[in-house]
Design a protein around this motif. Structure first.
Motif, short mmCIF file in Angstrom:
data_model
loop_
_atom_site.label_atom_id
_atom_site.label_comp_id
_atom_site.label_asym_id
_atom_site.label_seq_id
_atom_site.Cartn_x
_atom_site.Cartn_y
_atom_site.Cartn_z
N MET A 286 0.83 -1.20 0.00
CA MET A 286 0.00 0.00 0.00
C MET A 286 0.87 1.26 0.00
SD MET A 286 -2.82 -1.48 -0.19
CE MET A 286 -3.87 -0.05 -0.18
N ALA A 287 2.03 1.18 0.70
CA ALA A 287 2.95 2.32 0.66
C ALA A 287 3.52 2.50 -0.74
CB ALA A 287 4.07 2.10 1.66
N ARG A 288 3.83 1.38 -1.40
CA ARG A 288 4.33 1.44 -2.77
C ARG A 288 3.25 2.02 -3.70
NH1 ARG A 288 7.70 2.54 -6.68
NH2 ARG A 288 7.28 1.36 -8.57
N MET A 289 1.99 1.69 -3.43
CA MET A 289 0.90 2.19 -4.26
C MET A 289 0.84 3.72 -4.23
SD MET A 289 -3.16 1.22 -4.12
CE MET A 289 -2.78 -0.52 -4.12
N GLN A 290 1.09 4.31 -3.06
CA GLN A 290 1.10 5.77 -2.98
C GLN A 290 2.18 6.36 -3.89
OE1 GLN A 290 -1.08 7.54 -1.45
NE2 GLN A 290 -2.11 6.11 -0.08
#
Length: 459
Positions: free
Chosen positions: A151-155
């Motif tokens: 989810m952090a990578r998605m940001q």
């Protein structure tokens, strides 16, 4: 103009599409700006409602997992993305491609909203954002298992795709009001439980030490003062008889604990014995399962061998009329399904139809050929193409084409040009050799040809 990017993922609500398509009025929406909103729908889902898409996912899940999807499952989700005033729909489609490539998330639709905002004095401040409807499942219909690093990578991916500055991580900042309230309540409950545990330890000391009892009473008064002063001390001083009864109850409880301990030891021995029996039965089950798997493997090998022998003995049962260009026909997979693309004479481009996951597996195992799949799903199209071709031919050329057709899966079709030979024989592939095909009667085939403009007699 905001340059900070962010995406917030939440379950797709039943009312989401009413909001996205502006099918209900909202006080923070300016109707004179609504024409600036844009919309894109993924061709894989175009024409389907959210309910129909969920049913497709549930069907795919059932075919692969062999059980129904739980009602509380969330296969469809919504991502709300900050955008610039000049962000284009192509940039958002590029973001959808990145989400699919890096996380396996398929975007069902994109809605940009440039008509929402608020007033600050006499100035209208627009909240430019977009809603992404997301298919949060894999090819088997199971929900994607994305962790915190994902989810952090998605940001980061959102910031790169939209050419914006990435926002800083903050777990608490993005919680909604209910989530924040629940989190604070959990923290308070945890502190109360820790305090209660300490009091329990002090109670055990009371049974041994009078000084410990007095200290506990003082601490209990202080703790209960959070909810109003306790009168525990007054009650204890005024009721010594009650203390005696409590001691008797404590002795009874100790006896019950001892009995429970004995019962627990007995049950533990029974459990160990049952566990040993279960291990033995598990080994037997595994042995039977291994034998069953070996039998299945031999059966599959036998089926493949039978199929190979049939192809050698009856080659014409596995060929198609030359109105089908088999060299250009192909199979592809997208949207979680397998698609068969066939080039048929008289059609512009490919004629495309889906095949089931079971048929795809049979094809990969060599239990069914591409020709048989085409014959099963494209019978009508091949019927009509053959008829259109032969009705314009005469003499030796027609006879030559009919002789070639006799050597294919559709050998019955030439007889529709000679009704007196048909005697109501079924059209399509050889009777009994490909039972999955739906055979048509002579009357059905002739009626379809008349409807399409061919000059035939139905007598």
């Amino acid at each position: 103009m905001s340059r900070i990017s962010s995406i917030h993922i939440c379950p797709l609500k039943s009312s989401a599409m009413f909001h996205n398509d502006r099918r209900k009025e909202m006080p923070h929406v300016r109707g004179d700006f609504t024409h600036l909103n844009e919309k894109w729908e993924n061709p894989l889902y175009e024409g389907k409602s959210i309910g129909e898409i969920r049913k497709d996912i549930e069907q795919r899940y059932f075919e692969n997992v062999h059980q129904r999807m739980q009602a509380k499952a969330v296969p469809l989700r919504e991502g709300v993305v900050n955008i610039r005033e000049d962000t284009t729909l192509d940039e958002l489609r590029h973001l959808a491609d990145r989400l699919q490539q890096e996380f396996g998330i398929h975007t069902v639709a994109i809605h940009t909203h440039r008509d929402e905002g608020h007033e600050e004095g006499d100035e209208w401040i627009t909240n430019h954002h977009a809603h992404l409807i997301l298919d949060w499942t894999n090819d088997q219909g199971k929900s994607l298992n994305l962790k915190s690093p994902d989810m952090a990578r998605m940001q980061t991916v959102v910031a790169e795709a939209l050419n914006m500055e990435r926002g800083k991580s903050s777990d608490v900042k993005h919680l909604d009001a209910i989530q924040y309230k629940n989190m604070m309540q959990e923290q308070q409950n945890r502190r109360l439980l820790e305090t209660a545990e300490q009091l329990r330890e002090e109670i055990s000391k009371l049974r041994i030490s009078r000084k410990g009892k007095e200290a506990l009473l003082q601490r209990l008064d202080k703790f209960s003062g959070l909810f109003g002063k306790s009168d525990v001390r007054v009650q204890l001083d005024a009721s010594q008889d009650e203390i005696v009864q409590l001691k008797e109850q404590l002795d009874e409880l100790r006896q019950k604990v001892e009995n429970i301990q004995q019962n627990l030891e007995r049950r533990t021995k029974e459990r160990d014995k049952t566990k040993e029996e279960a291990e033995r039965l598990k080994k037997e089950r595994d042995a039977y399962a291994q034998k069953a798997e070996e039998s299945k493997r031999r059966a599959r090998d036998a089926l493949k061998e039978v199929g190979s022998l049939r192809r050698l003995l009856y080659p014409w049962r596995y060929e198609l009329p030359d109105v089908v260009d088999l060299s250009r026909s192909k199979m592809s997979r997208h949207g979680g399904r397998c698609w068969l693309h066939v080039t048929i004479e008289g059609h512009n481009g490919y004629v495309t139809k889906p095949i089931s996951s079971r048929e795809e597996a049979m094809y990969e195992r060599g239990e069914i050929t591409k020709e048989q799949l085409i014959a099963k799903h494209f019978t009508d199209e091949i019927d009509h193409a053959c008829c259109r071709k032969w009705l314009n031919m005469k003499g030796a050329a027609l006879e030559n084409e009919l002789n070639k057709a006799v050597k294919t899966l559709f050998f019955q079709l030439p007889q529709i040009l000679f009704p007196h030979r048909l005697f109501n024989a079924p059209g399509g592939s050889r009777e009994g050799e490909n039972l999955n095909l739906r055979h048509k009667s002579r009357d059905e085939i002739l009626r379809e040809m008349v409807d399409q403009g061919y000059n035939l007699k139905l007598s």
